[in-house]
Design a protein around this motif. Structure first.
Motif, mmCIF file in Angstrom:
data_model
loop_
_atom_site.group_PDB
_atom_site.id
_atom_site.type_symbol
_atom_site.label_atom_id
_atom_site.label_comp_id
_atom_site.label_asym_id
_atom_site.label_seq_id
_atom_site.Cartn_x
_atom_site.Cartn_y
_atom_site.Cartn_z
ATOM 1 N N ASP A 22 0.818 -1.209 0.000
ATOM 2 C CA ASP A 22 0.000 0.000 0.000
ATOM 3 C C ASP A 22 0.852 1.260 0.000
ATOM 4 O OD1 ASP A 22 -2.227 -1.601 0.043
ATOM 5 O OD2 ASP A 22 -2.629 -1.337 2.188
ATOM 6 N N ALA A 23 2.038 1.176 0.595
ATOM 7 C CA ALA A 23 2.945 2.332 0.644
ATOM 8 C C ALA A 23 3.788 2.466 -0.620
ATOM 9 C CB ALA A 23 3.855 2.213 1.866
ATOM 10 N N GLY A 24 3.594 1.559 -1.573
ATOM 11 C CA GLY A 24 4.282 1.664 -2.857
ATOM 12 C C GLY A 24 5.637 0.996 -2.926
ATOM 13 N N HIS A 25 5.937 0.139 -1.966
ATOM 14 C CA HIS A 25 7.230 -0.532 -1.955
ATOM 15 C C HIS A 25 7.193 -1.826 -2.760
ATOM 16 C CE1 HIS A 25 8.661 2.300 1.003
ATOM 17 N NE2 HIS A 25 7.679 1.994 1.825
ATOM 18 N N GLU A 26 8.357 -2.241 -3.208
ATOM 19 C CA GLU A 26 8.515 -3.557 -3.809
ATOM 20 C C GLU A 26 8.699 -4.548 -2.657
ATOM 21 O OE1 GLU A 26 11.536 -5.955 -6.863
ATOM 22 O OE2 GLU A 26 11.886 -3.853 -6.344
ATOM 23 N N VAL A 27 7.919 -5.604 -2.657
ATOM 24 C CA VAL A 27 7.900 -6.504 -1.499
ATOM 25 C C VAL A 27 8.278 -7.919 -1.916
ATOM 26 C CG1 VAL A 27 6.554 -7.382 0.439
ATOM 27 C CG2 VAL A 27 6.050 -5.112 -0.506
ATOM 28 N N VAL A 28 9.143 -8.518 -1.115
ATOM 29 C CA VAL A 28 9.490 -9.931 -1.278
ATOM 30 C C VAL A 28 9.032 -10.665 -0.022
ATOM 31 C CG1 VAL A 28 11.351 -11.610 -1.532
ATOM 32 C CG2 VAL A 28 11.486 -9.406 -2.725
ATOM 33 N N VAL A 29 8.189 -11.673 -0.194
ATOM 34 C CA VAL A 29 7.725 -12.473 0.932
ATOM 35 C C VAL A 29 8.680 -13.649 1.110
ATOM 36 C CG1 VAL A 29 5.849 -13.868 1.868
ATOM 37 C CG2 VAL A 29 5.336 -11.814 0.542
ATOM 38 N N LEU A 30 9.303 -13.697 2.274
ATOM 39 C CA LEU A 30 10.282 -14.740 2.554
ATOM 40 C C LEU A 30 9.643 -15.784 3.465
ATOM 41 C CD1 LEU A 30 13.991 -13.982 3.506
ATOM 42 C CD2 LEU A 30 12.784 -15.967 4.367
ATOM 43 N N SER A 31 9.478 -16.998 2.934
ATOM 44 C CA SER A 31 8.894 -18.089 3.709
ATOM 45 C C SER A 31 9.364 -19.400 3.098
ATOM 46 C CB SER A 31 7.359 -18.029 3.694
ATOM 47 O OG SER A 31 6.871 -18.286 2.388
ATOM 48 N N ARG A 32 9.155 -20.488 3.814
ATOM 49 C CA ARG A 32 9.541 -21.795 3.272
ATOM 50 C C ARG A 32 8.778 -22.090 1.980
ATOM 51 N NH1 ARG A 32 9.640 -23.117 8.818
ATOM 52 N NH2 ARG A 32 7.511 -23.920 8.716
ATOM 53 N N ALA A 33 7.528 -21.620 1.904
ATOM 54 C CA ALA A 33 6.729 -21.851 0.698
ATOM 55 C C ALA A 33 7.331 -21.153 -0.517
ATOM 56 C CB ALA A 33 5.293 -21.378 0.922
ATOM 57 N N SER A 34 8.062 -20.059 -0.276
ATOM 58 C CA SER A 34 8.689 -19.328 -1.377
ATOM 59 C C SER A 34 10.110 -19.819 -1.658
ATOM 60 C CB SER A 34 8.714 -17.828 -1.069
ATOM 61 O OG SER A 34 9.572 -17.550 0.031
ATOM 62 N N GLY A 35 10.541 -20.859 -0.941
ATOM 63 C CA GLY A 35 11.853 -21.439 -1.193
ATOM 64 C C GLY A 35 12.964 -20.907 -0.327
ATOM 65 N N ALA A 36 12.632 -20.155 0.736
ATOM 66 C CA ALA A 36 13.658 -19.606 1.627
ATOM 67 C C ALA A 36 13.344 -20.030 3.059
ATOM 68 C CB ALA A 36 13.702 -18.088 1.520
ATOM 69 N N ASP A 37 14.379 -20.430 3.781
ATOM 70 C CA ASP A 37 14.195 -20.932 5.143
ATOM 71 C C ASP A 37 15.220 -20.281 6.061
ATOM 72 O OD1 ASP A 37 13.910 -22.361 7.502
ATOM 73 O OD2 ASP A 37 13.768 -24.304 6.518
ATOM 74 N N VAL A 38 14.759 -19.459 7.005
ATOM 75 C CA VAL A 38 15.693 -18.767 7.888
ATOM 76 C C VAL A 38 16.371 -19.732 8.853
ATOM 77 C CG1 VAL A 38 14.392 -16.612 7.753
ATOM 78 C CG2 VAL A 38 13.934 -18.210 9.632
ATOM 79 N N GLN A 39 15.768 -20.871 9.100
ATOM 80 C CA GLN A 39 16.363 -21.820 10.046
ATOM 81 C C GLN A 39 17.526 -22.600 9.453
ATOM 82 O OE1 GLN A 39 15.582 -22.214 13.489
ATOM 83 N NE2 GLN A 39 14.695 -20.239 12.948
ATOM 84 N N THR A 40 17.547 -22.743 8.154
ATOM 85 C CA THR A 40 18.663 -23.425 7.489
ATOM 86 C C THR A 40 19.534 -22.474 6.685
ATOM 87 O OG1 THR A 40 17.408 -23.898 5.471
ATOM 88 C CG2 THR A 40 17.233 -25.493 7.285
ATOM 89 N N GLY A 41 19.003 -21.305 6.364
ATOM 90 C CA GLY A 41 19.719 -20.354 5.514
ATOM 91 C C GLY A 41 19.492 -20.591 4.038
#
Length: 250
Positions: A22-41
């Protein structure tokens, strides 16, 4: 700005993503479903490419201090390392007001997260907020039978939607170490919130308020989770939230 939201599909994450859009930013959603996992890197380097800021709203539901510390320290370590490699200029970490003297249970994990962020090399902001309106429902969902045991906890709850917008504003303002705390508009008791939600949803269950033992229970009952006098106050109170699209009847 290009903003990466870690945990962007969760309770706060989805509102953060929407507020950033809504604020006009480019957004990347980081989640396991998107192929990224903060617990493993795994997948973090690709997800953080060209990012200006990362908002971390990843979460775990656990009352184990050991498990909570491991989750938040591990995820923070992987995120900060990837941010440093990508040249990210701002790390925003969501935390909770009033937990300084509650180094126990889930809050031990959030304090460990704050220490890890503060010790890192990426410029950061820690954004503390009060418990969400959604918290009462989460506790009710974790109990079964005619009785719901709810811990004694004076709180000043805030809508996750307003938390998401707050985090985007914090990201826009640049690193500041510690943002002004955000709390809800009214003092409440957690057990009373649970009673009002059950009544609103048309569910007949008796809420029994209990005093939990140990440091965690004392912290909950102390009133510190309401935040301080210098906090910023949100606008949506619990009853307004119940009548909003954000509340799904149980």
């Amino acid at each position: 700005m290009r903003i990466v939201v870690a945990g962007g599909t969760g309770t706060v994450g989805r509102h953060t993503v929407q507020a950033a859009h809504d604020a006009g930013h480019e957004v990347v959603v980081l989640s396991r479903a998107s192929g990224a996992d903060v617990q493993t890197g795994s997948g973090l380097d690709a997800a953080l490419d060209r990012a200006d800021a990362v908002i971390d709203v990843t979460n775990i539901m656990s009352l184990s201090a050991k498990r909570a510390r491991a989750f938040f320290e591990n995820g923070t370590r992987h995120l900060l390392a990837a941010e440093e490699r990508a040249g990210v200029g701002h790390h925003v970490a969501l935390s909770i007001v009033g937990i300084d003297d509650i180094d126990a249970s889930y809050y031990a994990g959030k304090l460990a997260q704050e220490r890890a962020v503060s010790a890192g090399t990426v410029p950061f902001t820690i954004a503390r907020v009060s418990q969400f309106h959604e918290f009462a429902g989460q506790l009710l969902s974790g109990t079964r039978g005619p009785f719901a045991l709810i811990p004694r906890a004076p709180v000043r709850p805030v809508a996750a939607r307003e938390v998401g917008a707050h985090l985007v504003r914090v990201a826009e303002q640049g690193p500041q170490g510690r943002a002004t705390d955000l709390v809800g508009p009214r003092d409440e008791d957690l057990a009373e919130l649970a009673r009002r939600q059950l009544a609103f949803d048309g569910i007949r269950r008796r809420v029994v308020e209990i005093r939990l033992p140990g440091a965690y229970g004392r912290g909950l009952a102390s009133g510190s989770l309401r935040g301080g006098a210098d906090a910023e106050h949100a606008r949506i109170d619990f009853d307004q939230w119940l009548h909003s699209e954000d509340h799904v009847r149980r």
